[in-house]
Design a protein around this motif. Structure first.
Motif, PDB file in Angstrom:
ATOM      1  N   ALA A 306       8.454 -11.341  -4.229  1.00 39.25           N
ATOM      2  CA  ALA A 306       9.798 -11.854  -3.947  1.00 39.25           C
ATOM      3  C   ALA A 306       9.793 -13.380  -3.858  1.00 39.25           C
ATOM      4  CB  ALA A 306      10.321 -11.251  -2.644  1.00 39.25           C
ATOM      5  N   TYR A 307       8.809 -13.944  -3.169  1.00 39.98           N
ATOM      6  CA  TYR A 307       8.715 -15.400  -3.008  1.00 39.98           C
ATOM      7  C   TYR A 307       8.556 -16.082  -4.367  1.00 39.98           C
ATOM      8  CZ  TYR A 307       6.909 -19.953  -1.556  1.00 39.98           C
ATOM      9  OH  TYR A 307       6.706 -21.308  -1.381  1.00 39.98           O
ATOM     10  N   ASN A 308       7.637 -15.555  -5.173  1.00 34.33           N
ATOM     11  CA  ASN A 308       7.376 -16.174  -6.479  1.00 34.33           C
ATOM     12  C   ASN A 308       8.589 -16.071  -7.404  1.00 34.33           C
ATOM     13  OD1 ASN A 308       4.789 -16.893  -5.748  1.00 34.33           O
ATOM     14  ND2 ASN A 308       3.859 -15.054  -6.588  1.00 34.33           N
ATOM     15  N   ALA A 309       9.277 -14.934  -7.343  1.00 35.13           N
ATOM     16  CA  ALA A 309      10.455 -14.755  -8.196  1.00 35.13           C
ATOM     17  C   ALA A 309      11.566 -15.716  -7.809  1.00 35.13           C
ATOM     18  CB  ALA A 309      10.944 -13.311  -8.112  1.00 35.13           C
ATOM     19  N   LEU A 341      15.951  -9.852   1.943  1.00 42.70           N
ATOM     20  CA  LEU A 341      16.422  -8.614   2.563  1.00 42.70           C
ATOM     21  C   LEU A 341      16.525  -7.502   1.514  1.00 42.70           C
ATOM     22  CD1 LEU A 341      17.408  -7.321   5.202  1.00 42.70           C
ATOM     23  CD2 LEU A 341      19.727  -8.019   4.596  1.00 42.70           C
ATOM     24  N   SER A 342      17.017  -7.836   0.331  1.00 42.36           N
ATOM     25  CA  SER A 342      17.150  -6.824  -0.726  1.00 42.36           C
ATOM     26  C   SER A 342      15.780  -6.342  -1.210  1.00 42.36           C
ATOM     27  CB  SER A 342      17.945  -7.390  -1.900  1.00 42.36           C
ATOM     28  OG  SER A 342      17.212  -8.400  -2.581  1.00 42.36           O
ATOM     29  N   CYS A 343      14.774  -7.207  -1.113  1.00 43.04           N
ATOM     30  CA  CYS A 343      13.430  -6.854  -1.579  1.00 43.04           C
ATOM     31  C   CYS A 343      12.600  -6.141  -0.523  1.00 43.04           C
ATOM     32  CB  CYS A 343      12.673  -8.103  -2.028  1.00 43.04           C
ATOM     33  SG  CYS A 343      13.381  -8.953  -3.446  1.00 43.04           S
ATOM     34  N   LEU A 344      12.832  -6.471   0.764  1.00 43.94           N
ATOM     35  CA  LEU A 344      11.935  -6.016   1.826  1.00 43.94           C
ATOM     36  C   LEU A 344      12.597  -5.123   2.862  1.00 43.94           C
ATOM     37  CD1 LEU A 344      10.099  -9.414   2.461  1.00 43.94           C
ATOM     38  CD2 LEU A 344       9.306  -7.504   1.081  1.00 43.94           C
ATOM     39  N   ASP A 352      11.586 -10.361  11.047  1.00 47.14           N
ATOM     40  CA  ASP A 352      10.459 -10.806  10.214  1.00 47.14           C
ATOM     41  C   ASP A 352      10.960 -11.469   8.932  1.00 47.14           C
ATOM     42  OD1 ASP A 352       8.582  -9.647  12.007  1.00 47.14           O
ATOM     43  OD2 ASP A 352       9.001  -7.700  11.133  1.00 47.14           O
ATOM     44  N   ILE A 353      12.028 -10.924   8.370  1.00 44.26           N
ATOM     45  CA  ILE A 353      12.595 -11.494   7.146  1.00 44.26           C
ATOM     46  C   ILE A 353      13.163 -12.888   7.413  1.00 44.26           C
ATOM     47  CG2 ILE A 353      14.472 -11.236   5.463  1.00 44.26           C
ATOM     48  CD1 ILE A 353      13.937  -8.210   5.570  1.00 44.26           C
ATOM     49  N   LYS A 354      13.780 -13.069   8.582  1.00 43.94           N
ATOM     50  CA  LYS A 354      14.293 -14.401   8.934  1.00 43.94           C
ATOM     51  C   LYS A 354      13.159 -15.409   9.075  1.00 43.94           C
ATOM     52  CE  LYS A 354      18.683 -13.266  11.173  1.00 43.94           C
ATOM     53  NZ  LYS A 354      19.482 -14.187  10.322  1.00 43.94           N
TER      54      LYS A 354
END
Length: 376
Positions: A306-309, A341-344, A352-354
């Motif tokens: 997700a980060y790389n994308a 959020l959509s990925c994880l 954790d997402i925040k």
């Protein structure tokens, strides 16, 4: 995983090594799991004489066998047996793992410890992954393993020279909890498929033993560990930690980026506070990634993708003044948070997402990824 070696047992017949096993204490007894064919023979035509067998533990202590709980018919059907041992030492020296059914998610990584006939030492093999269920039984399954690990220097295939691996326990890799899923029973096609065959612990449900075998779908230990550890990370990232980061020469290029970019978005009255907040989010995020998220392969891989994308997006803020620059930072962060959020979602909690969203924007500010442009 620190107790993995304590579960390793070697099956000895008349003093000779035959195969591997999992030893553990349970309800005051000392038990041993191994492949059925280890004690009944490959064709399940041998009589099991407990008097000629011993199980050697990780300290080299040999334990006599009281009985085999599984008869030859059960062993032949499932290729797994339980032995009751006469503990020749202190039960406190051993560790009982948690037992779970087969986790079919290929993102989980497994490990096992085993010894083969030609080796004097025990080896640990890691990074196995679930492949498929066996058509012959719902309790038997295959895991992939690097094929090179099943070949020796003479390019002999696995089953020709790895005799003795059968009975080794399959455990969840790289985890604080010691979780066992089954025992190894075969190296199919002499290892040419890069696969190993296992029997699930769930096959033992038919026996009157309190194994408390849990469904793999209940494996939520990753979330529990993340939730309990994040508080410690927050506590450790105090003013002193921020000051040390600022003073460390290795962080000088990033600090310059932070100072330059934040000056475009905040006035002098808020600049020091926002600099401190950015560094704090950077430290917390990196600590979270390096000490916790990397322990959990599924989550870490999902987050990395997700980060790389998202980082492929144009992280540019077009602004003519601080207000517009500030709004641009907020927009990128909010968009990134929604994307994460959509990925994880369902894998990580919103808190954790925040944390990861805050880390992302702080990291991009601290390097050359995010840039400010003025309207032409």
């Amino acid at each position: 995983m620190e107790h993995l070696n304590k579960t390793m047992g070697l099956l000895m017949k008349n003093g000779s090594f035959v195969g591997c096993s999992v030893v553990f204490p349970l309800d005051g007894e000392f038990l041993c799991l191994t492949a059925g064919h280890n004690i009944y023979g490959k064709n399940f035509d041998q009589i099991f004489d407990i008097n000629v067998w011993k199980v050697e533990d990780h300290l080299g202590i040999k334990h006599a066998i009281k009985e085999c709980i599984c008869d030859v018919n059960f062993a032949k059907e499932h290729d797994i047996v339980i032995l009751r041992l006469k503990c020749g030492s202190d039960l406190q020296s051993f560790h009982c793992p948690e037992f779970y059914s087969i986790p079919i998610n290929p993102a989980h990584s497994f490990t096992f410890r085993a010894k083969y006939e030609q080796s004097k030492t025990v080896v640990t093999q890691r990074h196995l992954q679930f492949n498929s269920l066996c058509t012959e039984s719902d309790f038997k399954f295959f895991c992939t393993i690097e094929k090179a690990l099943l070949m020796n220097n003479d390019y002999k295939s696995g089953s020709d020279w790895l005799g003795g691996w059968s009975g080794s326990g399959l455990f969840l890799d790289n985890h604080h909890q010691l979780i066992c899923f089954g025992v190894m029973t075969d190296i199919p096609n002499k290892g040419n498929d890069g696969q190993l065959k296992f029997t699930s612990i769930s096959a033992l449900d038919k026996l009157n033993i309190n194994f408390n075998i849990r469904a793999a779908s209940h494996l939520d230990l990753e979330k529990k560990l993340l939730a309990s550890s994040i508080n410690a990370i927050f506590d450790q990232t105090d003013d002193e930690a921020i000051s040390k980061w600022t003073e460390d020469k290795i962080n000088k290029p990033q600090l310059e980026y932070i100072n330059t970019k934040l000056a475009k978005a905040y006035n002098d009255n808020r600049l020091d506070l926002m600099r401190k907040n950015t560094i704090k989010k950077l430290i917390i995020g990196r600590t979270f990634l390096s000490t916790e998220l990397k322990k959990h392969e599924t989550i870490f891989n999902q987050y990395t993708k997700a980060y790389n994308a998202y980082a492929l997006e144009d992280l540019e803020i077009v602004a003519n003044n601080r207000k517009e620059a500030n709004a641009g930072i907020k927009k990128i962060k909010e968009t990134y948070e929604v994307y994460l959020l959509s990925c994880l979602e369902g894998i990580l909690g919103i808190d954790d997402i925040k944390i990861l969203a805050n880390y992302g924007i702080s990291d991009w500010i601290a390097n050359c990824s995010l840039s400010f442009l003025e309207n032409e």
